[in-house]
Design a protein around this motif. Structure first.
Motif, PDB file in Angstrom:
ATOM      1  N   UNK A 162       0.825  -1.203   0.000  1.00 41.27           N
ATOM      2  CA  UNK A 162       0.000   0.000   0.000  1.00 41.27           C
ATOM      3  C   UNK A 162       0.865   1.261   0.000  1.00 41.27           C
ATOM      4  N   UNK A 163       2.188   1.082  -0.036  1.00 46.02           N
ATOM      5  CA  UNK A 163       3.089   2.239  -0.049  1.00 46.02           C
ATOM      6  C   UNK A 163       3.167   2.964   1.280  1.00 46.02           C
ATOM      7  N   UNK A 164       2.862   2.240   2.362  1.00 48.34           N
ATOM      8  CA  UNK A 164       2.936   2.847   3.707  1.00 48.34           C
ATOM      9  C   UNK A 164       4.218   2.391   4.403  1.00 48.34           C
ATOM     10  N   UNK A 165       4.784   3.251   5.250  1.00 49.88           N
ATOM     11  CA  UNK A 165       5.990   2.843   5.983  1.00 49.88           C
ATOM     12  C   UNK A 165       5.746   1.561   6.793  1.00 49.88           C
ATOM     13  N   UNK A 166       6.769   0.763   6.909  1.00 48.24           N
ATOM     14  CA  UNK A 166       6.664  -0.531   7.574  1.00 48.24           C
ATOM     15  C   UNK A 166       7.361  -0.519   8.936  1.00 48.24           C
ATOM     16  N   UNK A 167       6.969  -1.448   9.790  1.00 45.95           N
ATOM     17  CA  UNK A 167       7.592  -1.525  11.116  1.00 45.95           C
ATOM     18  C   UNK A 167       8.917  -2.286  11.043  1.00 45.95           C
ATOM     19  N   UNK A 168       9.809  -1.799  10.225  1.00 48.97           N
ATOM     20  CA  UNK A 168      11.096  -2.481  10.024  1.00 48.97           C
ATOM     21  C   UNK A 168      11.962  -2.380  11.269  1.00 48.97           C
ATOM     22  N   UNK A 169      11.937  -1.232  11.909  1.00 51.40           N
ATOM     23  CA  UNK A 169      12.847  -1.026  13.040  1.00 51.40           C
ATOM     24  C   UNK A 169      12.510  -1.919  14.220  1.00 51.40           C
ATOM     25  N   UNK A 170      11.235  -1.962  14.576  1.00 51.54           N
ATOM     26  CA  UNK A 170      10.825  -2.763  15.732  1.00 51.54           C
ATOM     27  C   UNK A 170      11.037  -4.245  15.492  1.00 51.54           C
ATOM     28  N   UNK A 171      10.795  -4.692  14.268  1.00 51.02           N
ATOM     29  CA  UNK A 171      10.825  -6.125  13.980  1.00 51.02           C
ATOM     30  C   UNK A 171      12.236  -6.626  13.643  1.00 51.02           C
ATOM     31  N   UNK A 172      13.001  -5.850  12.899  1.00 52.39           N
ATOM     32  CA  UNK A 172      14.344  -6.316  12.499  1.00 52.39           C
ATOM     33  C   UNK A 172      15.454  -5.384  12.991  1.00 52.39           C
ATOM     34  N   UNK A 173      15.272  -4.082  12.750  1.00 44.43           N
ATOM     35  CA  UNK A 173      16.351  -3.128  13.043  1.00 44.43           C
ATOM     36  C   UNK A 173      16.835  -3.191  14.477  1.00 44.43           C
TER      37      UNK A 173
END
Lengths: 386, 386
Positions: free
Chosen positions: A336-347
């Motif tokens: 959907x082109x929305x920012x993802x929770x990359x930091x909480x899950x992987x970063x």
């Protein structure tokens, strides 16, 4: 990027104000444990982020008859104010056109009163909008924050901004969705919310002191309210370990599904699973290794959780004739082109691994690719906002 | 999937025919070394896949005045027959409306005569269409195949199908593109084509025998033709090592760029490169480790090649104000919904690592995600073909 910088600026100013206020508060023990004082009147609860998760936990509190819910929501503001939301829960029954006591579109509007609890159910995007920035002026209106959100270390920015605040943290295992353009909240048979008091910062020097006591009291009271609403959360004395356990699933399946734009059936398809299995298990094993290094013992997060997570998913997703295709929220966000929770899950896991010099080659690889995708999304949104 | 199965079927039948023919041929030493016999007449060369790479190497042969080029091309068939192609090369000069002697749309049409060389410049997709299947009836028309293509182990399926064939293998380092809807071939200043005879299968029992001799003779003759056309290829006695060296770039940058839909500037962007660097280097180091295990020595592929590859890319892509954004062909293929060369670039390395029990966690992770994407592309194409 201008917009983000502005938010950061406002946020920094607010935090300054909040810090001073809390430092004054903390010399008054009555106020420190003040959470139990206003018991005659209804508890004031503000829920920020009124998606499916926010809706159901707010509704279950509202059913206690002892709270007044203020909702802060964006997408479903019109729907919620005009129609309310129809609750359809196989577990808790139905309710037509439920409405929170107050509904606002912005945190600014909701910051007109003090709250007993602020419950955060929005996506955590520390790389874009730290939680204190999202909460804005609300951070001055409450001492107890409940974070029902995904990921590892999601409490960090709020905790650092307001060291004297009580943070209750929760992992939700629940099958709930908003359908029909936000008008219906549909809930299946699962609802396990594991909650605990997030440990205070070591720097507050209060690990066993007032903060901890206030946290326990706040959590007990919240549990009571939910119980009166017909729902029993699971209380844990180690919510950090629980977050790491829940993150096994996300670190393996959310990342792989997102990079491949795949659903879980596709990941578990017979000829694909041979290739995906060592990757999924490898990603989860890396999470467990980092968890061990920060003191999460085998007892708190058994290594067998990896096998259980794989088997749990296998049971659900190895037969595509059964059930509907499921894509993790990270994948849905990307598409959907929305920012993802990359930091909480992987970063956050990669960051901790780096600090401890632990090799996490698989997580590092997915993180690099997801972070590039995240940048692409942010750039596109910032261009279209111009 | 029906289409692919049919191709496989046709291919299996053809290979049977080819095998019998070649087994008869191989008892005749004159025919075995017959590559040098027809020197009076022009050499017949068929180039399959007439993209930028196919076009330039065919043209450079044609300039020798001693070959007749037959082109098999799909997308640019109309353009090539109607207008020819305008060559614009800063290195070799320009030529208006160059046309190969013969231009066909299918391998069937081109299989009307025997060839001295068949040059394959199409994408290698062993998971979809093995090279012998793409060449179809042409495999019966030639003994010497020249593969100017990407990836590791791309010779395998052809070699297994026709053990007695000579395979010359080549890695192209060249900046050439077709523009203006295939009407112009634009070539910059770089052209390094490293070629060598691919080692015969151990099972042919001919590693140092007739096949090797015939291969060397064929390569020398091809080199002479190109030299007469003004171009000098680089001859190597170990083309396998060269392929592994070239694959460093692809294994690192093509995979990461593709998973992230990013260009090289984005990968090298200052704050992104910190995250991407250990991943890119890690991916390349895994490739080197597998290469070592299959006998490619430090001398043939020095470990320092990783550092050089990173620095080469850094020099080209760390300043986005210089030059145009570059996306690897794998990324371009994905974005256009075309199958990608996943097997040659990653799959074959992962497969060899598995056979040798070598851990390649990063390659395994990118392979899993890319393979899922590949399945998605194939599924979509097969749906739209119905």
């Amino acid at each position: 990027m201008l917009r983000i910088l502005q938010i950061h600026h406002v946020y920094t100013m607010q935090v300054g104000v909040v810090r001073s206020r809390l430092q004054v508060d903390s010399v008054d023990p009555a106020l420190d444990l003040g959470i139990t004082m206003a018991s005659e009147s209804k508890k004031k609860v503000c829920v920020v982020g009124f998606g499916a998760i926010g809706t159901i936990y707010a509704w279950l509190l509202d059913r206690s008859g002892e709270v007044e819910i203020t909702a802060v929501c964006r997408s479903n503001y019109a729907s919620l104010t005009e129609h309310g939301v129809d609750i359809e829960s196989s577990q808790y029954g139905d309710e037509k056109a439920w409405r929170p006591k107050r509904v606002f579109q912005t945190v600014q509007e909701a910051a007109d009163i003090d709250y007993d609890y602020i419950i955060a159910c929005f996506k955590t995007l520390p790389d874009l909008e730290p939680t204190p920035a999202v909460l804005g002026p609300l951070v001055q209106r409450c001492q107890t924050f409940v974070l029902i959100q995904n990921g590892i270390g999601i409490e960090r920015d709020l905790q650092e901004a307001i060291p004297q605040a009580t943070i209750i943290s929760g992992c939700a295992w629940i099958d709930v969705t908003l359908v029909d353009n936000y008008r219906i909240m549909r809930h299946g048979g699962i609802n396990r919310l594991v909650t605990g008091v997030h440990p205070p910062l070591p720097s507050t020097g209060d690990a066993q002191g007032n903060l901890r006591l206030r946290g326990d009291a706040a959590l007990r009271q919240l549990e009571e309210l939910w119980k009166k609403g017909g729902f029993e959360p699971t209380i844990t004395s180690n919510i950090v370990a629980e977050r790491w356990r829940k993150n096994l699933w996300n670190a393996a399946f959310s990342t792989l599904a997102t990079l491949a734009r795949a659903d879980l059936f596709q990941i578990y398809a017979k000829d694909a699973w041979e290739i995906n299995r060592p990757v999924a298990e490898g990603l989860m094993n890396e999470v467990v290794t980092v968890a061990r290094a920060i003191g999460i013992t085998e007892e708190l997060l058994p290594s067998s959780a990896v096998k259980h997570t794989v088997e749990f998913a296998q049971a659900a997703y190895s037969d595509p004739t059964k059930g509907k295709p499921f894509k993790p929220s990270m994948t849905v966000d990307l598409e959907a082109g929305r920012p993802m929770e990359v930091e909480g899950i992987v970063g956050s896991v990669v960051k901790q691994a780096k600090e401890l010099s632990i090799a996490v080659p698989r997580l590092e690889t997915t993180y690099a690719a997801l972070k590039l995708l995240q940048r692409g999304i942010i750039e596109k949104r910032s261009n279209s906002a111009r």
